[in-house]
Scaffold this motif. Structure first.
Motif, PDB file in Angstrom:
ATOM      1  N   LYS A  76       1.541   0.378  -5.839  1.00 27.34           N
ATOM      2  CA  LYS A  76       1.724  -0.548  -5.267  1.00 27.34           C
ATOM      3  C   LYS A  76       3.224  -0.716  -4.998  1.00 27.34           C
ATOM      4  O   LYS A  76       3.623  -1.463  -3.812  1.00 27.34           O
ATOM      5  N   PHE A  77       3.855  -0.847  -6.003  1.00 26.21           N
ATOM      6  CA  PHE A  77       5.340  -1.900  -6.509  1.00 26.21           C
ATOM      7  C   PHE A  77       5.647  -0.229  -6.372  1.00 26.21           C
ATOM      8  O   PHE A  77       6.907  -0.585  -5.409  1.00 26.21           O
ATOM      9  N   GLY A  78       5.591   0.670  -6.510  1.00 26.11           N
ATOM     10  CA  GLY A  78       6.386   1.987  -6.783  1.00 26.11           C
ATOM     11  C   GLY A  78       6.768   2.443  -4.938  1.00 26.11           C
ATOM     12  O   GLY A  78       7.312   3.223  -4.650  1.00 26.11           O
ATOM     13  N   GLY A  79       6.008   1.970  -4.429  1.00 27.38           N
ATOM     14  CA  GLY A  79       5.779   2.672  -2.938  1.00 27.38           C
ATOM     15  C   GLY A  79       5.892   1.018  -1.917  1.00 27.38           C
ATOM     16  O   GLY A  79       5.913   1.409  -0.561  1.00 27.38           O
ATOM     17  N   SER A  80       6.905   0.633  -2.429  1.00 23.90           N
ATOM     18  CA  SER A  80       7.169  -0.676  -1.031  1.00 23.90           C
ATOM     19  C   SER A  80       9.158  -0.986  -0.898  1.00 23.90           C
ATOM     20  O   SER A  80       9.536  -0.039  -1.568  1.00 23.90           O
TER      21      SER A  80
END
Length: 177
Positions: free
Chosen positions: A55-59
């Motif tokens: 979730k964080f890596g794709g934001s």
């Protein structure tokens, strides 16, 4: 037609409708139960972490933070005096860290994607069950309509027969005259 015959015909007609409805209800019970009580999902700590990393890596937050950190790293190691530079140009340490992050982040994101694929598969199964339920309801409606048409055709034939009998009676009376 006797009243008793009419009542028995109507009762058999209603019994056929009741059977169609009962069969439909029995067939839909499992589908409705599965839709109302989906299996609960228990996540391990690793799965929770992989979801958070993905979730964080794709934001945009990750992209902007990472771009700022890389810019600071490059600016610091380019313009600071030689004494404080810990990774001079060609930034070998930075490349090593970026490669390590990519090597660790990729399988974690793939784990999260696999879990998302499982969720999608479950959603597709629920969609299938809903479509199956709708198909069963349509089939039940078709059976009810077929039953009604059958009864209407019988009634139509009976009225035509009685009309034909009346015409024959009229015809015989006219021939007698």
């Amino acid at each position: 037609m006797k009243t008793q015959d009419f009542i028995s015909k109507e009762n058999s007609h209603l019994e056929k409708f009741r059977k169609i409805v009962q069969d439909t209800i029995e067939a839909e019970e499992l589908i409705v139960y599965n839709l109302l009580h989906p299996p609960t999902e228990t996540l391990s700590d690793g799965q929770k972490i992989s979801d958070k990393v993905a979730k964080f890596g794709g934001s945009w937050r990750f992209i902007i933070t990472f771009a700022i950190l890389l810019s600071i790293w490059i600016i610091f190691n380019t313009f600071i005096t030689l004494k404080f530079r810990f990774d001079p140009y060609p930034f070998i340490l930075m490349n090593l860290i970026l490669s390590s992050i990519a090597a660790l982040q990729a399988p974690i994101i793939m784990m999260s994607q696999n879990r998302q694929e499982e969720k999608d598969r479950m959603m597709n199964e629920n969609d299938y069950l809903i479509n199956l339920k709708a198909e069963m309801q349509i089939r039940s409606l078709h059976q009810k309509i077929d039953l009604l048409l059958e009864e209407q055709i019988k009634t139509l034939f009976e009225s035509q027969k009685s009309q034909l009998d009346m015409l024959k009676n009229i015809n015989t009376q006219l021939e007698k005259m």
